[in-house]
Scaffold this motif. Structure first.
Motif, mmCIF file in Angstrom:
data_model
loop_
_atom_site.group_PDB
_atom_site.id
_atom_site.type_symbol
_atom_site.label_atom_id
_atom_site.label_comp_id
_atom_site.label_asym_id
_atom_site.label_seq_id
_atom_site.Cartn_x
_atom_site.Cartn_y
_atom_site.Cartn_z
ATOM 1 N N ASP A 55 -52.529 107.211 -58.841
ATOM 2 C CA ASP A 55 -53.058 108.342 -58.071
ATOM 3 C C ASP A 55 -53.895 107.897 -56.881
ATOM 4 O O ASP A 55 -54.954 108.467 -56.589
ATOM 5 N N GLY A 56 -53.431 106.850 -56.207
ATOM 6 C CA GLY A 56 -54.125 106.367 -55.027
ATOM 7 C C GLY A 56 -55.293 105.447 -55.299
ATOM 8 O O GLY A 56 -55.945 104.980 -54.363
ATOM 9 N N VAL A 57 -55.580 105.164 -56.565
ATOM 10 C CA VAL A 57 -56.699 104.310 -56.965
ATOM 11 C C VAL A 57 -56.159 102.997 -57.511
ATOM 12 O O VAL A 57 -55.244 102.996 -58.344
ATOM 13 N N THR A 58 -56.703 101.872 -57.052
ATOM 14 C CA THR A 58 -56.302 100.572 -57.597
ATOM 15 C C THR A 58 -57.152 100.264 -58.822
ATOM 16 O O THR A 58 -58.376 100.131 -58.729
ATOM 17 N N VAL A 59 -56.484 100.203 -59.978
ATOM 18 C CA VAL A 59 -57.173 99.953 -61.251
ATOM 19 C C VAL A 59 -57.014 98.490 -61.625
ATOM 20 O O VAL A 59 -55.890 97.985 -61.730
ATOM 21 N N HIS A 60 -58.131 97.802 -61.817
ATOM 22 C CA HIS A 60 -58.152 96.395 -62.207
ATOM 23 C C HIS A 60 -58.602 96.325 -63.667
ATOM 24 O O HIS A 60 -59.737 96.697 -63.985
ATOM 25 N N GLY A 61 -57.719 95.864 -64.534
ATOM 26 C CA GLY A 61 -58.056 95.785 -65.956
ATOM 27 C C GLY A 61 -58.522 94.403 -66.353
ATOM 28 O O GLY A 61 -57.802 93.415 -66.168
ATOM 29 N N VAL A 62 -59.745 94.317 -66.881
ATOM 30 C CA VAL A 62 -60.268 93.054 -67.403
ATOM 31 C C VAL A 62 -59.625 92.792 -68.766
ATOM 32 O O VAL A 62 -59.448 93.718 -69.568
ATOM 33 N N PRO A 78 -68.319 89.450 -72.439
ATOM 34 C CA PRO A 78 -69.202 89.302 -71.272
ATOM 35 C C PRO A 78 -68.820 88.129 -70.384
ATOM 36 O O PRO A 78 -68.918 88.205 -69.151
ATOM 37 N N TRP A 79 -68.410 87.008 -70.994
ATOM 38 C CA TRP A 79 -68.076 85.828 -70.205
ATOM 39 C C TRP A 79 -66.758 85.994 -69.435
ATOM 40 O O TRP A 79 -66.431 85.180 -68.583
ATOM 41 N N GLN A 80 -66.035 87.083 -69.717
ATOM 42 C CA GLN A 80 -64.839 87.402 -68.934
ATOM 43 C C GLN A 80 -65.152 88.456 -67.875
ATOM 44 O O GLN A 80 -64.655 88.391 -66.742
ATOM 45 N N ALA A 81 -65.974 89.444 -68.217
ATOM 46 C CA ALA A 81 -66.225 90.565 -67.305
ATOM 47 C C ALA A 81 -66.976 90.127 -66.040
ATOM 48 O O ALA A 81 -66.604 90.535 -64.929
ATOM 49 N N PHE A 82 -68.014 89.320 -66.184
ATOM 50 C CA PHE A 82 -68.814 88.947 -65.015
ATOM 51 C C PHE A 82 -68.019 88.132 -63.999
ATOM 52 O O PHE A 82 -68.039 88.449 -62.799
ATOM 53 N N PRO A 83 -67.295 87.072 -64.404
ATOM 54 C CA PRO A 83 -66.515 86.326 -63.403
ATOM 55 C C PRO A 83 -65.456 87.178 -62.722
ATOM 56 O O PRO A 83 -65.218 87.027 -61.520
ATOM 57 N N VAL A 84 -64.828 88.097 -63.481
ATOM 58 C CA VAL A 84 -63.816 88.961 -62.879
ATOM 59 C C VAL A 84 -64.453 89.886 -61.848
ATOM 60 O O VAL A 84 -63.918 90.091 -60.754
ATOM 61 N N ASN A 100 -70.559 103.015 -63.942
ATOM 62 C CA ASN A 100 -70.711 104.132 -64.865
ATOM 63 C C ASN A 100 -70.998 103.629 -66.275
ATOM 64 O O ASN A 100 -70.764 104.355 -67.252
ATOM 65 N N ALA A 101 -71.476 102.411 -66.371
ATOM 66 C CA ALA A 101 -71.742 101.825 -67.683
ATOM 67 C C ALA A 101 -72.692 100.646 -67.511
ATOM 68 O O ALA A 101 -72.887 100.141 -66.404
ATOM 69 N N HIS A 102 -73.254 100.193 -68.638
ATOM 70 C CA HIS A 102 -74.166 99.052 -68.573
ATOM 71 C C HIS A 102 -73.911 98.051 -69.693
ATOM 72 O O HIS A 102 -74.637 97.071 -69.817
ATOM 73 N N MET A 103 -72.853 98.271 -70.493
ATOM 74 C CA MET A 103 -72.690 97.454 -71.694
ATOM 75 C C MET A 103 -72.081 96.085 -71.398
ATOM 76 O O MET A 103 -72.754 95.067 -71.506
ATOM 77 N N VAL A 104 -70.790 96.033 -71.062
ATOM 78 C CA VAL A 104 -70.125 94.746 -70.833
ATOM 79 C C VAL A 104 -69.531 94.704 -69.427
ATOM 80 O O VAL A 104 -70.019 93.993 -68.558
ATOM 81 N N VAL A 105 -68.488 95.484 -69.175
ATOM 82 C CA VAL A 105 -67.942 95.543 -67.820
ATOM 83 C C VAL A 105 -69.009 96.047 -66.855
ATOM 84 O O VAL A 105 -69.214 95.492 -65.775
ATOM 85 N N GLY A 106 -69.704 97.100 -67.252
ATOM 86 C CA GLY A 106 -70.754 97.635 -66.395
ATOM 87 C C GLY A 106 -71.831 96.611 -66.100
ATOM 88 O O GLY A 106 -72.308 96.482 -64.969
ATOM 89 N N ARG A 107 -72.231 95.868 -67.120
ATOM 90 C CA ARG A 107 -73.264 94.836 -66.925
ATOM 91 C C ARG A 107 -72.761 93.755 -65.971
ATOM 92 O O ARG A 107 -73.495 93.291 -65.095
ATOM 93 N N GLY A 108 -71.481 93.375 -66.138
ATOM 94 C CA GLY A 108 -70.910 92.378 -65.239
ATOM 95 C C GLY A 108 -70.861 92.869 -63.809
ATOM 96 O O GLY A 108 -71.141 92.117 -62.865
ATOM 97 N N VAL A 109 -70.508 94.145 -63.624
ATOM 98 C CA VAL A 109 -70.465 94.739 -62.283
ATOM 99 C C VAL A 109 -71.861 94.778 -61.668
ATOM 100 O O VAL A 109 -72.051 94.430 -60.490
ATOM 101 N N VAL A 110 -72.854 95.197 -62.435
ATOM 102 C CA VAL A 110 -74.233 95.258 -61.932
ATOM 103 C C VAL A 110 -74.721 93.864 -61.542
ATOM 104 O O VAL A 110 -75.291 93.663 -60.454
ATOM 105 N N ARG A 111 -74.493 92.911 -62.415
ATOM 106 C CA ARG A 111 -74.957 91.550 -62.151
ATOM 107 C C ARG A 111 -74.296 90.974 -60.898
ATOM 108 O O ARG A 111 -74.961 90.380 -60.042
ATOM 109 N N ALA A 112 -72.977 91.172 -60.771
ATOM 110 C CA ALA A 112 -72.255 90.635 -59.618
ATOM 111 C C ALA A 112 -72.692 91.316 -58.327
ATOM 112 O O ALA A 112 -72.876 90.661 -57.291
ATOM 113 N N ALA A 113 -72.875 92.644 -58.369
ATOM 114 C CA ALA A 113 -73.302 93.370 -57.170
ATOM 115 C C ALA A 113 -74.709 92.950 -56.757
ATOM 116 O O ALA A 113 -74.995 92.759 -55.567
#
Length: 392
Positions: A55-62, A78-84, A100-113
């Motif tokens: 639907d016009g959105v690029t979805v990247h699956g960890v 966690p050791w996969q989500a942050f590097p990705v 929209n989260a803070h657990m694993v993927v969300g935490r990795g996104v926050v840390r990387a940003a």
């Protein structure tokens, strides 16, 4: 505003079926529809890492793994989500990141940003208490776990420039439990017109509908007991849409109470089947006690249904007692039964309250939600540009 490149981090995303996943999808597709380039980072729904356009959105699956406590739910390490997350940000160079989260993927996104200096917005959809049913934590340690979990949420989201939650009640929790004093409410929003256009398809008897996960915090057992306690002669059927850990137990409860022939467990359904369920229902009931907004309640209101809901968490933001339905004290099965009986026996009352539901839901239009988040992105980008000019 000019088109932006936006990265959305999510712990759950369709084909997952839950409120947080549905919001993340509506946010992503809505922003894409407004001309923005949108990327979503979430656990892969199948396990191996993936990338596809939906639907016009690029979805990247960890890369993900099935969670032993919850069939159909995928989790990442966690050791996969942050590097990705780090590699993806380097690749796409987003203008803004919205987790929209803070657990694993969300935490990795926050840390990387945070490390890369990208502007960050955070939206919370989670009460840590809701995870207790899926974690092997002894009962005597649960209070300590809750306190630590809320503090952890505050530490992670404290790195964001802006923090939001769906309702004032959800924001109050962020302030009181997580210490995020500047958080503010932004409704998840729905496309109300999609549900408003549904024709009512009445059955032989009026139907009470529940939609959601069949897990303990949803308290569907109270709804089943209240339905069984309806006075003799009150017509009605109970339709339960969704699946979860308690489905077998609650099916046995309906059987034990002698109402199995009047209760239908639908399990997970397609979007078209869900729309048909709203169209065929006469009353919506949400007995859950951990709703930070409840998208399905909003959807039912847009479909013109009166609502009977637990007087808990954010549900009082949606139900105006005596106008579009009633609230009842969680655990008060007799009161719930009385409220259901009043609606099941009075078609005129259902129509009147359903009309008010439609009026109330107008405040939660997805267009307004998208406007708000675009305004937030524009504000924090302007703030960053001003900081850079000052530094120069």
């Amino acid at each position: 505003m000019k088109p932006l490149r936006i990265l959305i981090g999510a712990e759950t995303y369709p084909p997952d079926v839950n409120g947080a996943a549905r919001f993340a999808e509506r946010l992503a597709t809505g922003l894409s529809g407004r001309g923005h380039e949108v990327h979503v980072l979430a656990p892969s729904p199948t396990g191996p890492a993936m990338r596809e356009v939906r639907d016009g959105v690029t979805v990247h699956g960890v890369r993900s793994h099935s969670y032993y406590q919850h069939e159909g739910f995928q989790v990442c390490m966690p050791w996969q989500a942050f590097p990705v997350a780090t590699a993806l940000m380097a690749e796409i160079e987003p203008d803004v990141v919205h987790t929209n989260a803070h657990m694993v993927v969300g935490r990795g996104v926050v840390r990387a940003a945070h490390r890369s200096g990208y502007p960050l917005v955070a939206t919370n959809h989670l009460m840590p208490e809701n995870l207790l049913g899926y974690a092997p934590i002894p009962r005597f340690l649960r209070r300590i776990y809750n306190e630590l979990a809320w503090r952890d949420l505050g530490r992670v989201f404290g790195k964001a420039a802006v923090v939001t939650a769906p309702t004032p009640r959800a924001v109050e929790l962020l302030v009181r439990r997580a210490g995020l004093v500047d958080a503010f409410p932004v409704s998840c929003g729905i496309d109300a017109d999609r549900y408003r256009a549904l024709p009512h398809v009445p059955g032989d008897v009026p139907t009470v509908l529940f939609v959601g996960r069949l897990d303990q915090e949803k308290r569907v057992d109270e709804l089943i007991r209240a339905f069984a306690a309806l006075p003799a002669g009150v017509p009605g059927r109970l339709e339960i849409v969704g699946d979860g850990a308690r489905r077998e137990d609650w099916g046995a409860l309906a059987d034990g109470l002698g109402i199995a022939e009047r209760v239908t467990f639908r399990g997970f359904v397609s979007e078209d089947e869900l729309l048909a369920a709203y169209a065929g229902a006469d009353v919506f009931c949400m007995p859950g006690v951990a709703e930070l907004q409840s998208l399905v309640t909003l959807e039912s209101m847009a479909a013109g249904l009166p609502v009977v809901a637990a007087d808990a968490m954010a549900l009082p933001h949606l139900v105006r007692p005596g106008r579009n339905g009633w609230l009842y004290t969680p655990g008060d099965v007799a009161d719930l039964s009385t409220r259901l009986a009043a609606l099941l026996t009075d078609p005129a009352l259902r129509r009147r309250m359903g009309a008010v539901s439609r009026e109330i839901v107008a405040e939660h239009a997805i267009a307004a939600t998208l406007d708000t988040f675009e305004g937030i992105y524009e504000k924090i980008l302007g703030r960053d540009e001003l900081a850079m000019r000052r530094a120069a």
